[in-house]
Design a protein around this motif. Sequence first.
Motif, PDB file in Angstrom:
ATOM      1  N   LEU A 182      32.245  43.249  41.471  1.00 27.45           N
ATOM      2  CA  LEU A 182      31.748  42.529  40.301  1.00 27.45           C
ATOM      3  C   LEU A 182      30.875  43.401  39.414  1.00 27.45           C
ATOM      4  CD1 LEU A 182      31.726  39.851  38.836  1.00 27.45           C
ATOM      5  CD2 LEU A 182      29.755  39.157  40.217  1.00 27.45           C
ATOM      6  N   ALA A 183      30.038  44.249  40.006  1.00 29.16           N
ATOM      7  CA  ALA A 183      29.148  45.091  39.205  1.00 29.16           C
ATOM      8  C   ALA A 183      29.949  46.030  38.307  1.00 29.16           C
ATOM      9  CB  ALA A 183      28.211  45.889  40.114  1.00 29.16           C
ATOM     10  N   ILE A 184      31.020  46.607  38.836  1.00 23.85           N
ATOM     11  CA  ILE A 184      31.867  47.498  38.042  1.00 23.85           C
ATOM     12  C   ILE A 184      32.574  46.711  36.947  1.00 23.85           C
ATOM     13  CG2 ILE A 184      33.896  48.993  38.099  1.00 23.85           C
ATOM     14  CD1 ILE A 184      33.090  49.855  40.885  1.00 23.85           C
ATOM     15  N   ALA A 185      33.118  45.549  37.311  1.00 25.81           N
ATOM     16  CA  ALA A 185      33.821  44.723  36.319  1.00 25.81           C
ATOM     17  C   ALA A 185      32.878  44.301  35.192  1.00 25.81           C
ATOM     18  CB  ALA A 185      34.408  43.488  37.002  1.00 25.81           C
ATOM     19  N   ASP A 186      31.639  43.939  35.544  1.00 31.03           N
ATOM     20  CA  ASP A 186      30.672  43.515  34.518  1.00 31.03           C
ATOM     21  C   ASP A 186      30.335  44.656  33.567  1.00 31.03           C
ATOM     22  OD1 ASP A 186      30.568  40.947  35.457  1.00 31.03           O
ATOM     23  OD2 ASP A 186      28.697  41.182  36.561  1.00 31.03           O
ATOM     24  N   SER A 187      30.179  45.864  34.107  1.00 35.11           N
ATOM     25  CA  SER A 187      29.835  47.005  33.249  1.00 35.11           C
ATOM     26  C   SER A 187      30.984  47.346  32.310  1.00 35.11           C
ATOM     27  CB  SER A 187      29.455  48.229  34.101  1.00 35.11           C
ATOM     28  OG  SER A 187      30.567  48.704  34.843  1.00 35.11           O
ATOM     29  N   ILE A 188      32.227  47.236  32.795  1.00 30.53           N
ATOM     30  CA  ILE A 188      33.384  47.490  31.935  1.00 30.53           C
ATOM     31  C   ILE A 188      33.473  46.415  30.855  1.00 30.53           C
ATOM     32  CG2 ILE A 188      35.900  47.640  31.840  1.00 30.53           C
ATOM     33  CD1 ILE A 188      35.820  48.669  34.738  1.00 30.53           C
ATOM     34  N   ALA A 189      33.282  45.152  31.263  1.00 28.74           N
ATOM     35  CA  ALA A 189      33.368  44.046  30.306  1.00 28.74           C
ATOM     36  C   ALA A 189      32.313  44.187  29.214  1.00 28.74           C
ATOM     37  CB  ALA A 189      33.201  42.714  31.039  1.00 28.74           C
ATOM     38  N   TYR A 190      31.107  44.591  29.588  1.00 30.30           N
ATOM     39  CA  TYR A 190      30.035  44.769  28.598  1.00 30.30           C
ATOM     40  C   TYR A 190      30.404  45.863  27.598  1.00 30.30           C
ATOM     41  CZ  TYR A 190      25.524  45.917  26.546  1.00 30.30           C
ATOM     42  OH  TYR A 190      24.508  46.175  25.658  1.00 30.30           O
ATOM     43  N   ALA A 191      30.917  46.990  28.096  1.00 30.99           N
ATOM     44  CA  ALA A 191      31.300  48.095  27.208  1.00 30.99           C
ATOM     45  C   ALA A 191      32.433  47.672  26.278  1.00 30.99           C
ATOM     46  CB  ALA A 191      31.703  49.313  28.037  1.00 30.99           C
ATOM     47  N   LEU A 192      33.373  46.885  26.792  1.00 30.94           N
ATOM     48  CA  LEU A 192      34.485  46.423  25.957  1.00 30.94           C
ATOM     49  C   LEU A 192      34.000  45.473  24.869  1.00 30.94           C
ATOM     50  CD1 LEU A 192      37.183  45.798  28.715  1.00 30.94           C
ATOM     51  CD2 LEU A 192      37.327  47.485  26.875  1.00 30.94           C
ATOM     52  N   ARG A 193      33.138  44.521  25.243  1.00 30.50           N
ATOM     53  CA  ARG A 193      32.622  43.584  24.235  1.00 30.50           C
ATOM     54  C   ARG A 193      31.833  44.318  23.159  1.00 30.50           C
ATOM     55  NH1 ARG A 193      32.000  39.965  28.705  1.00 30.50           N
ATOM     56  NH2 ARG A 193      29.958  40.880  29.149  1.00 30.50           N
ATOM     57  N   THR A 194      31.052  45.314  23.571  1.00 26.78           N
ATOM     58  CA  THR A 194      30.270  46.094  22.618  1.00 26.78           C
ATOM     59  C   THR A 194      31.157  46.785  21.605  1.00 26.78           C
ATOM     60  OG1 THR A 194      28.522  46.463  24.257  1.00 26.78           O
ATOM     61  CG2 THR A 194      28.588  47.975  22.396  1.00 26.78           C
ATOM     62  N   ASP A 195      32.373  47.143  22.033  1.00 25.58           N
ATOM     63  CA  ASP A 195      33.291  47.868  21.152  1.00 25.58           C
ATOM     64  C   ASP A 195      34.288  46.950  20.461  1.00 25.58           C
ATOM     65  OD1 ASP A 195      35.640  50.467  21.116  1.00 25.58           O
ATOM     66  OD2 ASP A 195      33.605  50.664  20.379  1.00 25.58           O
ATOM     67  N   VAL A 203      39.862  39.438  36.493  1.00 25.38           N
ATOM     68  CA  VAL A 203      40.332  38.836  37.745  1.00 25.38           C
ATOM     69  C   VAL A 203      40.037  39.815  38.864  1.00 25.38           C
ATOM     70  CG1 VAL A 203      42.133  37.459  36.627  1.00 25.38           C
ATOM     71  CG2 VAL A 203      42.671  39.747  37.470  1.00 25.38           C
ATOM     72  N   SER A 204      39.971  39.308  40.099  1.00 27.69           N
ATOM     73  CA  SER A 204      39.565  40.142  41.233  1.00 27.69           C
ATOM     74  C   SER A 204      40.725  40.567  42.121  1.00 27.69           C
ATOM     75  CB  SER A 204      38.531  39.398  42.091  1.00 27.69           C
ATOM     76  OG  SER A 204      37.382  39.088  41.337  1.00 27.69           O
ATOM     77  N   LEU A 205      41.884  39.915  41.991  1.00 25.76           N
ATOM     78  CA  LEU A 205      42.998  40.169  42.895  1.00 25.76           C
ATOM     79  C   LEU A 205      44.252  40.579  42.126  1.00 25.76           C
ATOM     80  CD1 LEU A 205      42.574  37.075  45.258  1.00 25.76           C
ATOM     81  CD2 LEU A 205      41.727  39.411  45.618  1.00 25.76           C
ATOM     82  N   GLY A 206      45.109  41.327  42.798  1.00 22.15           N
ATOM     83  CA  GLY A 206      46.347  41.755  42.183  1.00 22.15           C
ATOM     84  C   GLY A 206      47.260  40.598  41.853  1.00 22.15           C
ATOM     85  N   ALA A 207      47.350  39.617  42.762  1.00 20.87           N
ATOM     86  CA  ALA A 207      48.200  38.456  42.524  1.00 20.87           C
ATOM     87  C   ALA A 207      47.721  37.678  41.298  1.00 20.87           C
ATOM     88  CB  ALA A 207      48.210  37.551  43.757  1.00 20.87           C
ATOM     89  N   GLN A 208      46.404  37.584  41.125  1.00 18.07           N
ATOM     90  CA  GLN A 208      45.856  36.900  39.947  1.00 18.07           C
ATOM     91  C   GLN A 208      46.227  37.645  38.669  1.00 18.07           C
ATOM     92  OE1 GLN A 208      41.720  36.973  41.040  1.00 18.07           O
ATOM     93  NE2 GLN A 208      41.768  34.872  41.863  1.00 18.07           N
ATOM     94  N   ALA A 209      46.201  38.956  38.733  1.00 15.95           N
ATOM     95  CA  ALA A 209      46.553  39.760  37.554  1.00 15.95           C
ATOM     96  C   ALA A 209      48.010  39.535  37.159  1.00 15.95           C
ATOM     97  CB  ALA A 209      46.300  41.237  37.838  1.00 15.95           C
ATOM     98  N   LEU A 210      48.911  39.560  38.147  1.00 14.44           N
ATOM     99  CA  LEU A 210      50.333  39.354  37.854  1.00 14.44           C
ATOM    100  C   LEU A 210      50.576  37.959  37.281  1.00 14.44           C
ATOM    101  CD1 LEU A 210      51.811  41.042  41.042  1.00 14.44           C
ATOM    102  CD2 LEU A 210      51.940  41.925  38.702  1.00 14.44           C
TER     103      LEU A 210
END
Length: 228
Positions: A12-25, A32-39
Amino acid sequence: MPVTILIVEDELAIADSIAYALRTDGFVPRHVSLGAQALQAMRDAEPATLPALVVLDVGLPDMNGFEVCRQLRQFCNAPVIFLTARSDEIDRIVGLEIGADDYVTKPFSPRELVARIRVVLRRLAPPAAVAPGARFEIREAEARILYRARALELTRYEYLLLKALCERPGHVLSRAQLMDRVWADAPDTLDRTVDAHIKSLRAKLRLVDADDDPIQTHRGMGYSLAGP
């Protein structure tokens, strides 16, 4: 329209940091946390909401990221950037051979990841049509920009800076956003460098048309390129 990026990451910490950088840009992150959820998310998405790119962790709890990418490629061509804690060359080769567009090894800078996302999206985007009478024409194959049909003599960073503004006319881009897009390979560069390059760009534009000032300053916010 806002561009959605799907983050597939169980930490979650990694996902949150990526999400913050994306929103900033200016991106819209979806996590999502799982591969099946992504598909499932990619299968169920309407064309207007389909993520433009997938940031995919290799070490997911339910399935290997490489397998997620293999299954994704059966029904979707969205670009994929892998995240992995492993840096072995064999992993890079396997990831790229099954259809990944880039590969980032942990730990990484979220700012660098966003810059890589932009590079991949720009590479895959169709060339923009130039409207008759438009101020600027970008010739990416030549790394040149024409202003009022005249080629500008630009340094590398002047070219990248003006290109970033041209790609989002009317949008205010902060100094941080411009740093991410233009100086991604020079992370120690100071924000005031943006101001200095804007000044030099304006001087070169005035040599072509002294009555026009297409680069707009928004105090405390950043810069934008005025419409035609």
